[in-house]
Design a protein around this motif. Structure first.
Motif, PDB file in Angstrom:
ATOM      1  N   VAL A  53     114.050 -46.426 -14.375  1.00 21.99           N
ATOM      2  CA  VAL A  53     115.199 -47.131 -13.806  1.00 21.99           C
ATOM      3  C   VAL A  53     114.966 -47.289 -12.315  1.00 21.99           C
ATOM      4  O   VAL A  53     114.544 -46.357 -11.641  1.00 21.99           O
ATOM      5  N   GLY A  54     115.261 -48.442 -11.801  1.00 25.68           N
ATOM      6  CA  GLY A  54     115.121 -48.681 -10.370  1.00 25.68           C
ATOM      7  C   GLY A  54     115.828 -49.953  -9.972  1.00 25.68           C
ATOM      8  O   GLY A  54     116.265 -50.724 -10.814  1.00 25.68           O
ATOM      9  N   GLY A  55     115.969 -50.147  -8.697  1.00 27.08           N
ATOM     10  CA  GLY A  55     116.626 -51.349  -8.204  1.00 27.08           C
ATOM     11  C   GLY A  55     118.109 -51.130  -7.968  1.00 27.08           C
ATOM     12  O   GLY A  55     118.645 -50.042  -8.168  1.00 27.08           O
ATOM     13  N   PHE A  56     118.754 -52.171  -7.549  1.00 31.40           N
ATOM     14  CA  PHE A  56     120.179 -52.132  -7.228  1.00 31.40           C
ATOM     15  C   PHE A  56     120.912 -52.913  -8.310  1.00 31.40           C
ATOM     16  O   PHE A  56     121.156 -54.104  -8.193  1.00 31.40           O
ATOM     17  N   ASN A  57     121.223 -52.233  -9.427  1.00 25.90           N
ATOM     18  CA  ASN A  57     121.871 -52.913 -10.543  1.00 25.90           C
ATOM     19  C   ASN A  57     122.796 -51.947 -11.288  1.00 25.90           C
ATOM     20  O   ASN A  57     122.922 -50.778 -10.927  1.00 25.90           O
ATOM     21  N   LEU A  58     123.434 -52.438 -12.332  1.00 26.07           N
ATOM     22  CA  LEU A  58     124.398 -51.647 -13.092  1.00 26.07           C
ATOM     23  C   LEU A  58     123.733 -50.466 -13.799  1.00 26.07           C
ATOM     24  O   LEU A  58     124.300 -49.377 -13.858  1.00 26.07           O
ATOM     25  N   THR A  59     122.533 -50.664 -14.313  1.00 27.03           N
ATOM     26  CA  THR A  59     121.828 -49.578 -14.998  1.00 27.03           C
ATOM     27  C   THR A  59     121.579 -48.411 -14.054  1.00 27.03           C
ATOM     28  O   THR A  59     121.776 -47.251 -14.421  1.00 27.03           O
ATOM     29  N   THR A  60     121.169 -48.703 -12.838  1.00 24.50           N
ATOM     30  CA  THR A  60     120.938 -47.655 -11.848  1.00 24.50           C
ATOM     31  C   THR A  60     122.227 -46.905 -11.554  1.00 24.50           C
ATOM     32  O   THR A  60     122.234 -45.677 -11.462  1.00 24.50           O
ATOM     33  N   PHE A  61     123.315 -47.628 -11.429  1.00 24.22           N
ATOM     34  CA  PHE A  61     124.616 -47.007 -11.171  1.00 24.22           C
ATOM     35  C   PHE A  61     125.029 -46.095 -12.329  1.00 24.22           C
ATOM     36  O   PHE A  61     125.494 -44.978 -12.110  1.00 24.22           O
ATOM     37  N   ILE A  62     124.838 -46.549 -13.552  1.00 23.79           N
ATOM     38  CA  ILE A  62     125.201 -45.744 -14.730  1.00 23.79           C
ATOM     39  C   ILE A  62     124.348 -44.487 -14.796  1.00 23.79           C
ATOM     40  O   ILE A  62     124.857 -43.387 -15.030  1.00 23.79           O
ATOM     41  N   VAL A  63     123.046 -44.627 -14.586  1.00 26.72           N
ATOM     42  CA  VAL A  63     122.142 -43.476 -14.615  1.00 26.72           C
ATOM     43  C   VAL A  63     122.494 -42.493 -13.507  1.00 26.72           C
ATOM     44  O   VAL A  63     122.521 -41.273 -13.716  1.00 26.72           O
ATOM     45  N   ALA A  64     122.806 -42.996 -12.313  1.00 27.73           N
ATOM     46  CA  ALA A  64     123.194 -42.126 -11.196  1.00 27.73           C
ATOM     47  C   ALA A  64     124.496 -41.399 -11.498  1.00 27.73           C
ATOM     48  O   ALA A  64     124.637 -40.213 -11.191  1.00 27.73           O
ATOM     49  N   THR A  65     125.444 -42.086 -12.111  1.00 25.15           N
ATOM     50  CA  THR A  65     126.723 -41.458 -12.459  1.00 25.15           C
ATOM     51  C   THR A  65     126.526 -40.375 -13.512  1.00 25.15           C
ATOM     52  O   THR A  65     127.089 -39.280 -13.396  1.00 25.15           O
ATOM     53  N   ILE A  66     125.732 -40.644 -14.519  1.00 25.17           N
ATOM     54  CA  ILE A  66     125.452 -39.633 -15.552  1.00 25.17           C
ATOM     55  C   ILE A  66     124.760 -38.427 -14.928  1.00 25.17           C
ATOM     56  O   ILE A  66     125.104 -37.280 -15.227  1.00 25.17           O
ATOM     57  N   GLY A  67     123.798 -38.664 -14.056  1.00 23.87           N
ATOM     58  CA  GLY A  67     123.129 -37.566 -13.366  1.00 23.87           C
ATOM     59  C   GLY A  67     124.094 -36.767 -12.508  1.00 23.87           C
ATOM     60  O   GLY A  67     124.029 -35.537 -12.453  1.00 23.87           O
ATOM     61  N   ALA A  68     125.021 -37.442 -11.833  1.00 19.46           N
ATOM     62  CA  ALA A  68     126.013 -36.757 -11.004  1.00 19.46           C
ATOM     63  C   ALA A  68     126.975 -35.930 -11.855  1.00 19.46           C
ATOM     64  O   ALA A  68     127.352 -34.822 -11.469  1.00 19.46           O
ATOM     65  N   VAL A  69     127.368 -36.448 -13.013  1.00 17.77           N
ATOM     66  CA  VAL A  69     128.229 -35.688 -13.923  1.00 17.77           C
ATOM     67  C   VAL A  69     127.498 -34.435 -14.400  1.00 17.77           C
ATOM     68  O   VAL A  69     128.076 -33.343 -14.446  1.00 17.77           O
ATOM     69  N   ILE A  70     126.231 -34.582 -14.747  1.00 16.12           N
ATOM     70  CA  ILE A  70     125.433 -33.423 -15.166  1.00 16.12           C
ATOM     71  C   ILE A  70     125.363 -32.402 -14.035  1.00 16.12           C
ATOM     72  O   ILE A  70     125.534 -31.202 -14.263  1.00 16.12           O
ATOM     73  N   LEU A  71     125.123 -32.870 -12.815  1.00 17.85           N
ATOM     74  CA  LEU A  71     125.056 -31.972 -11.658  1.00 17.85           C
ATOM     75  C   LEU A  71     126.376 -31.231 -11.459  1.00 17.85           C
ATOM     76  O   LEU A  71     126.382 -30.013 -11.294  1.00 17.85           O
TER      77      LEU A  71
END
Length: 83
Positions: A53-71
């Motif tokens: 995953v990379g770039g400035f898009n919705l997929t990146t935002f979703i992956v970042a949010t899931i990672g933040a929830v896990i954290l």
């Protein structure tokens, strides 16, 4: 991805993860949680799912949010054990 994009996605992902987990943090904490969440989510996505995953898009935002929830979930486990 530029540093500005990391900051924007980090703040947004950290804020959304905070809302999902029912926490209340400040802007700086949301930024840190969101950026670390993006790193965690990107690592898990690439290594466990085989989907880079990379770039400035919705997929990146979703992956970042899931990672933040896990954290936040993992940090919550440690906080409960020490109290």
């Amino acid at each position: 991805m530029g540093i500005l994009a990391w900051i924007v996605i980090g703040i947004a992902a950290g804020w959304l993860a905070e809302q999902i987990m029912g926490r209340n943090h400040g802007l700086l904490t949301n930024l840190v949680v969101g950026v670390l969440g993006a790193i965690i989510g990107g690592f898990l996505s690439a290594n466990l799912l085989g989907v880079p995953v990379g770039g400035f898009n919705l997929t990146t935002f979703i992956v970042a949010t899931i990672g933040a929830v896990i954290l936040l979930f993992v940090l919550g486990l440690f906080k409960r054990r020490t109290v």
